[in-house]
Design an enzyme around this catalytic site. Structure first.
Site, PDB file in Angstrom:
ATOM      1  N   LYS A 158       0.849  -1.037   0.021  1.00 50.67           N
ATOM      2  CA  LYS A 158      -0.020   0.108  -0.037  1.00 50.67           C
ATOM      3  C   LYS A 158       0.914   1.203  -0.134  1.00 50.67           C
ATOM      4  CE  LYS A 158      -3.926  -1.563   2.741  1.00 50.67           C
ATOM      5  NZ  LYS A 158      -4.612  -1.235   4.028  1.00 50.67           N
ATOM      6  N   GLY A 164      -8.766   6.245  -1.728  1.00 50.09           N
ATOM      7  CA  GLY A 164      -9.696   5.776  -2.687  1.00 50.09           C
ATOM      8  C   GLY A 164      -9.472   4.577  -3.265  1.00 50.09           C
ATOM      9  N   LYS A 201      -0.409  -7.815   6.109  1.00 45.66           N
ATOM     10  CA  LYS A 201      -0.869  -9.201   5.802  1.00 45.66           C
ATOM     11  C   LYS A 201      -2.225  -9.024   4.940  1.00 45.66           C
ATOM     12  CE  LYS A 201      -1.846 -13.466   6.391  1.00 45.66           C
ATOM     13  NZ  LYS A 201      -0.949 -14.350   5.768  1.00 45.66           N
ATOM     14  N   HIS A 208     -15.615  -5.115   6.859  1.00 42.17           N
ATOM     15  CA  HIS A 208     -15.147  -3.643   7.062  1.00 42.17           C
ATOM     16  C   HIS A 208     -16.067  -3.327   8.494  1.00 42.17           C
ATOM     17  CE1 HIS A 208     -13.933   0.531   5.809  1.00 42.17           C
ATOM     18  NE2 HIS A 208     -14.851   0.850   6.578  1.00 42.17           N
ATOM     19  N   HIS A 235     -14.316  -1.405  -3.733  1.00 39.40           N
ATOM     20  CA  HIS A 235     -14.049  -0.651  -2.330  1.00 39.40           C
ATOM     21  C   HIS A 235     -14.960   0.695  -2.308  1.00 39.40           C
ATOM     22  CE1 HIS A 235     -10.537  -2.983  -2.408  1.00 39.40           C
ATOM     23  NE2 HIS A 235     -10.027  -2.505  -3.357  1.00 39.40           N
ATOM     24  N   GLU A 288      -7.293   2.304   8.582  1.00 45.26           N
ATOM     25  CA  GLU A 288      -6.595   3.812   8.416  1.00 45.26           C
ATOM     26  C   GLU A 288      -7.591   4.606   9.252  1.00 45.26           C
ATOM     27  OE1 GLU A 288      -7.062   5.798   4.685  1.00 45.26           O
ATOM     28  OE2 GLU A 288      -9.181   4.724   4.357  1.00 45.26           O
ATOM     29  N   ASN A 290     -10.091   8.213   8.946  1.00 44.41           N
ATOM     30  CA  ASN A 290     -10.568   9.170   7.828  1.00 44.41           C
ATOM     31  C   ASN A 290     -10.875  10.284   8.933  1.00 44.41           C
ATOM     32  OD1 ASN A 290     -12.476   6.758   6.102  1.00 44.41           O
ATOM     33  ND2 ASN A 290     -10.677   7.943   5.476  1.00 44.41           N
ATOM     34  N   ARG A 292     -12.458  13.196   8.924  1.00 46.40           N
ATOM     35  CA  ARG A 292     -13.286  14.042   8.417  1.00 46.40           C
ATOM     36  C   ARG A 292     -14.920  13.482   8.845  1.00 46.40           C
ATOM     37  NH1 ARG A 292     -14.923  10.518   4.517  1.00 46.40           N
ATOM     38  NH2 ARG A 292     -13.303   9.511   3.791  1.00 46.40           N
ATOM     39  N   VAL A 295     -19.637   9.954   4.717  1.00 45.68           N
ATOM     40  CA  VAL A 295     -21.017   9.880   4.254  1.00 45.68           C
ATOM     41  C   VAL A 295     -21.904   8.989   5.080  1.00 45.68           C
ATOM     42  CG1 VAL A 295     -22.309   8.499   2.244  1.00 45.68           C
ATOM     43  CG2 VAL A 295     -19.761   9.815   2.011  1.00 45.68           C
TER      44      VAL A 295
HETATM   45  P1  ADP Z   1      -8.044   3.618   0.837  1.00 49.35           P
HETATM   46  O1  ADP Z   1      -7.475   4.565   1.779  1.00 49.35           O
HETATM   47  O2  ADP Z   1      -7.222   3.520  -0.550  1.00 49.35           O
HETATM   48  O3  ADP Z   1      -9.407   3.382   0.798  1.00 49.35           O
HETATM   49  P2  ADP Z   1      -7.799   1.223   2.786  1.00 49.35           P
HETATM   50  O4  ADP Z   1      -6.545   1.278   3.482  1.00 49.35           O
HETATM   51  O5  ADP Z   1      -8.971   1.908   3.391  1.00 49.35           O
HETATM   52  O6  ADP Z   1      -7.280   2.496   1.397  1.00 49.35           O
HETATM   53  O7  ADP Z   1      -8.437  -0.038   1.974  1.00 49.35           O
HETATM   54  C1  ADP Z   1      -9.398  -0.038   1.261  1.00 49.35           C
HETATM   55  C2  ADP Z   1      -9.854  -1.430   0.915  1.00 49.35           C
HETATM   56  O8  ADP Z   1      -9.028  -2.345   0.378  1.00 49.35           O
HETATM   57  C3  ADP Z   1     -10.585  -1.970   2.139  1.00 49.35           C
HETATM   58  O9  ADP Z   1     -11.634  -1.552   2.587  1.00 49.35           O
HETATM   59  C4  ADP Z   1     -10.507  -3.495   1.927  1.00 49.35           C
HETATM   60  O10 ADP Z   1     -11.451  -3.963   0.927  1.00 49.35           O
HETATM   61  C5  ADP Z   1      -9.094  -3.594   0.905  1.00 49.35           C
HETATM   62  N1  ADP Z   1      -7.928  -3.708   1.885  1.00 49.35           N
HETATM   63  C6  ADP Z   1      -6.970  -2.781   2.581  1.00 49.35           C
HETATM   64  N2  ADP Z   1      -6.259  -3.486   3.069  1.00 49.35           N
HETATM   65  C7  ADP Z   1      -6.428  -4.849   3.110  1.00 49.35           C
HETATM   66  C8  ADP Z   1      -5.942  -6.017   3.892  1.00 49.35           C
HETATM   67  N3  ADP Z   1      -4.766  -5.887   4.626  1.00 49.35           N
HETATM   68  N4  ADP Z   1      -6.508  -7.166   3.668  1.00 49.35           N
HETATM   69  C9  ADP Z   1      -7.525  -7.335   2.684  1.00 49.35           C
HETATM   70  N5  ADP Z   1      -8.004  -6.501   2.151  1.00 49.35           N
HETATM   71  C10 ADP Z   1      -7.772  -5.041   2.308  1.00 49.35           C
END
Ligand code: ADP
Length: 446
Positions: A158, A164, A201, A208, A235, A288, A290, A292, A295
């Site tokens: 990541k 997004g 991992k 979620h 997502h 993470e 957010n 703010r 929605v």
């Molecule tokens: P962004 O800030 O781009 O939205 P996130 O970290 O919130 O990124 O992750 C967005 C989505 O990606 C999550 O809701 C999930 O569906 C998938 N995801 C992120 N990290 C993982 C992980 N470690 N294992 C499985 N799915 C993940």
């Protein structure tokens, strides 16, 4: 309390903030692009100022134009809503430099929680459960390979500055990890101006679950329990509910308390959401924060009775939060369906255009947050969400029955919307049982 607030947003959230201002006795100033010049909510504001043409970079995310509008209207504060400038620490800093209160966290708190690597570090210190993975950003390939073999494949790469749902890469073995690392870093640099990446991992089956929090400027922070937002496509969340179905209460409470602790540790004021993935054994891992209002905030408002938007304004003005943790109790169940101007039959193609039929639902326990009225034209320039249908009932079963009933009353045309998809889900046996994972909807749509 503020005298006058500028709302640096559009659509349903602009209207939501106007409503909060009105109830607080604060004047609301809206800004709009030429694409939104006929939007009906502008008439409800005390003043509306045109800030430029349709493209967001020339209007809604154009900082000089927003600041100029704030100065012309002589406002005390700016509410950014969600999206657009809401998570920009540089914008929060500019507001501070201009002596305009940014309704949200300080630029310092935003930077601390908005950057994923930095956020993980803060979370670890606050004893918030995080994913097994690299400590901080990955410096070289060998380090990544070492971490991955320790935590086991699959892993996900990541971008520290990501958002997004972009810039993430799942790797099932060492070879793909090596190739993807370089690509991910280059992509992150191009997309977010910061090439830092990390690995964690990857969970194959997860839900979620996120925790709504509120902090004030006096070092006080609380949580308003969790929301389950597992029903997603690409997502993007489509249905959110609170409380999360079939979650062990002890684990849930410990996670909610950890989230509030993180907000307090970061000296955060305003509304924040700490997002987690929950595995099949109901272990939570922070994704993470957010920084703010989100929605899906209304589902939490419905089960707790706390007005999150009003609270964000109140704490920004320096008032202490009027709630202690023990004042927050869950009442019943709430669910939100996002109504998007998209065609579920045609791969969710956006459907901009004029709405000639708009018959909203009503009756007990039904709330509709929308800026749409009959005759409204959905501009093609922005997000396709045209409203949120939220229902509240004594329990989840009755909540879904009520949602099905409200969706049936809801008539929008001739543009296509996600209403038929929501109707289908309200009758789907797996969805009704509760606890579907984040890939459920995509499997269903295949
Ligand atoms: P962004 O800030 O781009 O939205 P996130 O970290 O919130 O990124 O992750 C967005 C989505 O990606 C999550 O809701 C999930 O569906 C998938 N995801 C992120 N990290 C993982 C992980 N470690 N294992 C499985 N799915 C993940």
């Amino acid at each position: 309390m503020f005298r006058r607030i500028l709302i640096a947003n559009r659509g349903e959230i602009a209207l939501r903030i106007i409503r909060a201002c009105r109830e607080l006795g604060v004047e609301a100033v809206c800004v709009y692009s030429t694409a939104d010049k006929d939007a009906p909510y502008l008439k409800l504001a005390d003043r509306a100022i045109c800030i430029g043409p349709a493209p967001a970079r020339e209007s809604y995310i154009n900082i000089p134009k927003i600041i100029a509008a704030a100065e012309i209207a002589d406002v005390d504060a700016i509410h950014p809503g969600y999206g657009f400038l809401s998570e920009r620490a540089d914008f929060a800093q500019i507001c501070r430099d201009c002596k305009i209160e940014f309704i949200g966290p300080s630029p310092e708190a935003m930077a601390k929680l908005g950057d994923k690597v930095e956020c993980k570090r803060t979370a670890k210190a606050a004893k918030v459960p995080i994913f097994p993975g690299s400590e901080g950003a990955i410096e070289d390939e060998e380090e990544a390979v070492k971490v991955a073999s320790e935590i086991g494949y699959p892993v996900i790469i990541k971008a520290s500055a990501g958002g997004g749902g972009r810039g993430m890469k799942v790797c099932h073995n060492e070879a793909t990890l090596r190739t993807n690392l370089r690509i991910a870093s280059q992509e992150a640099l191009a997309a977010f101006g910061n090439g830092a990446v990390f690995i964690e991992k990857f969970l194959e089956h997860a839900r979620h679950v996120e925790v709504q929090c509120l902090g004030d400027k006096h070092g006080h922070a609380i949580h308003l329990f969790e929301r389950d937002c597992s029903t997603q496509r690409r997502h993007q969340k489509l249905i959110e509910e609170a409380p999360g179905p079939l979650i062990d209460r002890k684990k849930r409470d410990a996670t909610c308390e950890a989230a509030a602790r993180l907000i307090k540790t970061a000296e955060y004021s305003g509304a924040a959401t700490v997002e987690f993935l929950m595995d099949e054994k109901q272990n939570f891992y922070m994704l993470e924060v957010n920084t703010r209002v989100q929605v899906e905030h209304p589902v939490t408002e419905m089960i707790t009775g706390v007005d999150i938007v009003k609270m964000s304004i109140l704490v920004a003005s320096g008032e202490p939060l009027p709630y202690k943790q023990k004042d927050i109790e869950i009442r019943g169940h709430a669910m939100e369906c996002r109504i998007n101007a998209e065609d579920p039959e045609k791969n969710f193609m956006p459907c901009a255009g004029r709405i000639t039929t708009f018959e909203p639902p009503g009756g007990p326990g039904v709330r509709l947050d929308t800026h749409v009225v009959t005759g409204y034209t959905v501009p093609p320039n922005y997000d396709s969400m045209i409203g949120k249908l939220i229902v509240h009932a004594d329990d989840r079963e009755q909540c879904m029955n009520r949602m099905a009933r409200a969706l049936r009353e809801f008539n929008v045309g001739p543009i296509k919307t996600t209403i038929p998809l929501h109707q289908r889900l309200m009758e789907n046996a797996d969805f009704r049982k509760g606890g579907v994972d984040i890939h459920y909807l995509e499997r269903l749509l295949k």
